[in-house]
Write a protein that holds these residues in place. Structure first.
Motif, PDB file in Angstrom:
ATOM      1  N   TYR A   1      83.043  55.203  89.733  1.00 43.44           N
ATOM      2  CA  TYR A   1      82.402  54.799  90.986  1.00 43.44           C
ATOM      3  C   TYR A   1      80.888  54.867  90.817  1.00 43.44           C
ATOM      4  O   TYR A   1      80.367  55.780  90.160  1.00 43.44           O
ATOM      5  CB  TYR A   1      82.832  55.726  92.131  1.00 43.44           C
ATOM      6  CG  TYR A   1      84.330  55.800  92.302  1.00 43.44           C
ATOM      7  CD1 TYR A   1      85.050  56.875  91.790  1.00 43.44           C
ATOM      8  CD2 TYR A   1      85.023  54.794  92.974  1.00 43.44           C
ATOM      9  CE1 TYR A   1      86.416  56.937  91.943  1.00 43.44           C
ATOM     10  CE2 TYR A   1      86.396  54.853  93.125  1.00 43.44           C
ATOM     11  CZ  TYR A   1      87.090  55.922  92.603  1.00 43.44           C
ATOM     12  OH  TYR A   1      88.450  55.988  92.748  1.00 43.44           O
ATOM     13  N   TRP A   2      80.208  53.928  91.486  1.00 50.98           N
ATOM     14  CA  TRP A   2      78.756  53.820  91.373  1.00 50.98           C
ATOM     15  C   TRP A   2      78.121  53.636  92.745  1.00 50.98           C
ATOM     16  O   TRP A   2      78.691  52.984  93.615  1.00 50.98           O
ATOM     17  CB  TRP A   2      78.386  52.621  90.497  1.00 50.98           C
ATOM     18  CG  TRP A   2      78.817  52.795  89.076  1.00 50.98           C
ATOM     19  CD1 TRP A   2      80.052  52.543  88.553  1.00 50.98           C
ATOM     20  CD2 TRP A   2      78.018  53.294  88.004  1.00 50.98           C
ATOM     21  NE1 TRP A   2      80.073  52.845  87.215  1.00 50.98           N
ATOM     22  CE2 TRP A   2      78.831  53.312  86.852  1.00 50.98           C
ATOM     23  CE3 TRP A   2      76.690  53.722  87.898  1.00 50.98           C
ATOM     24  CZ2 TRP A   2      78.364  53.740  85.609  1.00 50.98           C
ATOM     25  CZ3 TRP A   2      76.231  54.137  86.675  1.00 50.98           C
ATOM     26  CH2 TRP A   2      77.053  54.157  85.542  1.00 50.98           C
ATOM     27  N   GLY A   3      76.933  54.190  92.894  1.00 50.03           N
ATOM     28  CA  GLY A   3      76.148  53.940  94.086  1.00 50.03           C
ATOM     29  C   GLY A   3      75.338  52.662  93.938  1.00 50.03           C
ATOM     30  O   GLY A   3      75.402  51.991  92.899  1.00 50.03           O
ATOM     31  N   GLN A   4      74.589  52.344  94.974  1.00 47.96           N
ATOM     32  CA  GLN A   4      73.793  51.109  94.995  1.00 47.96           C
ATOM     33  C   GLN A   4      72.460  51.270  94.280  1.00 47.96           C
ATOM     34  O   GLN A   4      71.811  50.273  93.949  1.00 47.96           O
ATOM     35  CB  GLN A   4      73.541  50.686  96.441  1.00 47.96           C
ATOM     36  CG  GLN A   4      74.793  50.275  97.183  1.00 47.96           C
ATOM     37  CD  GLN A   4      75.431  49.049  96.575  1.00 47.96           C
ATOM     38  OE1 GLN A   4      74.768  48.035  96.329  1.00 47.96           O
ATOM     39  NE2 GLN A   4      76.723  49.105  96.317  1.00 47.96           N
ATOM     40  N   GLY A   5      72.040  52.497  94.053  1.00 48.42           N
ATOM     41  CA  GLY A   5      70.799  52.737  93.336  1.00 48.42           C
ATOM     42  C   GLY A   5      69.618  52.999  94.255  1.00 48.42           C
ATOM     43  O   GLY A   5      69.597  52.558  95.405  1.00 48.42           O
ATOM     44  N   THR A   6      68.650  53.728  93.720  1.00 49.72           N
ATOM     45  CA  THR A   6      67.405  53.999  94.433  1.00 49.72           C
ATOM     46  C   THR A   6      66.243  53.786  93.459  1.00 49.72           C
ATOM     47  O   THR A   6      66.312  54.221  92.303  1.00 49.72           O
ATOM     48  CB  THR A   6      67.394  55.416  95.033  1.00 49.72           C
ATOM     49  OG1 THR A   6      66.229  55.597  95.826  1.00 49.72           O
ATOM     50  CG2 THR A   6      67.471  56.502  93.977  1.00 49.72           C
ATOM     51  N   GLN A   7      65.202  53.123  93.929  1.00 45.08           N
ATOM     52  CA  GLN A   7      64.084  52.755  93.054  1.00 45.08           C
ATOM     53  C   GLN A   7      63.125  53.940  92.895  1.00 45.08           C
ATOM     54  O   GLN A   7      62.721  54.563  93.881  1.00 45.08           O
ATOM     55  CB  GLN A   7      63.322  51.570  93.643  1.00 45.08           C
ATOM     56  CG  GLN A   7      62.077  51.173  92.862  1.00 45.08           C
ATOM     57  CD  GLN A   7      62.399  50.541  91.527  1.00 45.08           C
ATOM     58  OE1 GLN A   7      63.254  49.661  91.449  1.00 45.08           O
ATOM     59  NE2 GLN A   7      61.711  50.980  90.469  1.00 45.08           N
ATOM     60  N   VAL A   8      62.763  54.208  91.665  1.00 47.00           N
ATOM     61  CA  VAL A   8      61.726  55.187  91.354  1.00 47.00           C
ATOM     62  C   VAL A   8      60.623  54.461  90.596  1.00 47.00           C
ATOM     63  O   VAL A   8      60.890  53.821  89.580  1.00 47.00           O
ATOM     64  CB  VAL A   8      62.281  56.345  90.498  1.00 47.00           C
ATOM     65  CG1 VAL A   8      61.145  57.239  90.001  1.00 47.00           C
ATOM     66  CG2 VAL A   8      63.285  57.158  91.305  1.00 47.00           C
ATOM     67  N   THR A   9      59.408  54.543  91.105  1.00 46.95           N
ATOM     68  CA  THR A   9      58.266  53.913  90.466  1.00 46.95           C
ATOM     69  C   THR A   9      57.198  54.961  90.207  1.00 46.95           C
ATOM     70  O   THR A   9      56.784  55.666  91.135  1.00 46.95           O
ATOM     71  CB  THR A   9      57.692  52.797  91.345  1.00 46.95           C
ATOM     72  OG1 THR A   9      58.714  51.837  91.629  1.00 46.95           O
ATOM     73  CG2 THR A   9      56.529  52.088  90.633  1.00 46.95           C
ATOM     74  N   VAL A  10      56.781  55.074  88.952  1.00 45.01           N
ATOM     75  CA  VAL A  10      55.773  56.058  88.566  1.00 45.01           C
ATOM     76  C   VAL A  10      54.527  55.304  88.135  1.00 45.01           C
ATOM     77  O   VAL A  10      54.555  54.533  87.171  1.00 45.01           O
ATOM     78  CB  VAL A  10      56.279  56.961  87.427  1.00 45.01           C
ATOM     79  CG1 VAL A  10      55.240  58.047  87.125  1.00 45.01           C
ATOM     80  CG2 VAL A  10      57.614  57.584  87.792  1.00 45.01           C
ATOM     81  N   SER A  11      53.440  55.532  88.836  1.00 42.73           N
ATOM     82  CA  SER A  11      52.185  54.850  88.517  1.00 42.73           C
ATOM     83  C   SER A  11      51.338  55.692  87.575  1.00 42.73           C
ATOM     84  O   SER A  11      51.373  56.924  87.623  1.00 42.73           O
ATOM     85  CB  SER A  11      51.407  54.560  89.794  1.00 42.73           C
ATOM     86  OG  SER A  11      51.051  55.759  90.438  1.00 42.73           O
ATOM     87  N   SER A  12      50.580  55.018  86.741  1.00 43.35           N
ATOM     88  CA  SER A  12      49.740  55.731  85.755  1.00 43.35           C
ATOM     89  C   SER A  12      48.358  56.033  86.314  1.00 43.35           C
ATOM     90  O   SER A  12      47.987  55.580  87.372  1.00 43.35           O
ATOM     91  CB  SER A  12      49.615  54.888  84.490  1.00 43.35           C
ATOM     92  OG  SER A  12      49.102  53.620  84.804  1.00 43.35           O
TER      93      SER A  12
END
Length: 124
Positions: A113-124
């Motif tokens: 089973y899988w979830g829909q996902g969540t976005q992680v964005t790391v800026s430099s």
């Protein structure tokens, strides 16, 4: 059937921290191994971390996150967490929670089973 809903993603500066949560419903949470995978743009979905069923006594991490990420579970809340510290731009990806009907799993094909996902964005 198991439904998985992730939360906690967002935009963070390099060196910062985020905690992802994944709430499961629909079946006995404690009897499932849980994992976190991630997928960066244009790349395959890859393993990030896993935790064994019941007490979660066993954990495993991808080399790229070892020492920075921590997976944990709270069976009373049907929730698995991914604490992410010292984040780097290369950690930018959609993070997916997954559940496996077995005691332990680290391979993508072992998860049911899988979830829909969540976005992680790391800026430099």
């Amino acid at each position: 059937q198991v439904q998985l809903v992730e939360s906690g993603g967002g935009l963070v500066q390099a060196g910062g921290s985020l905690r992802l949560s994944c709430v499961a419903s629909g079946s006995t949470f404690s009897s499932k191994a849980m994992g976190w995978f991630r997928q960066a743009p244009g790349k395959e979905r890859e393993f990030a971390a896993a935790i064994s069923w019941w007490t979660g006594s066993r954990t495993s991490y991808a080399d790229s996150v070892k020492g920075r990420f921590t997976i944990s579970r709270d069976n009373a809340k049907n929730t698995v967490y991914l604490q992410m510290n010292s984040l780097k731009p290369e950690d930018t990806a959609v993070y997916y929670c997954a559940a496996a009907q077995r005691s332990w799993a680290t391979m993508r094909a072992e998860y049911d089973y899988w979830g829909q996902g969540t976005q992680v964005t790391v800026s430099s």
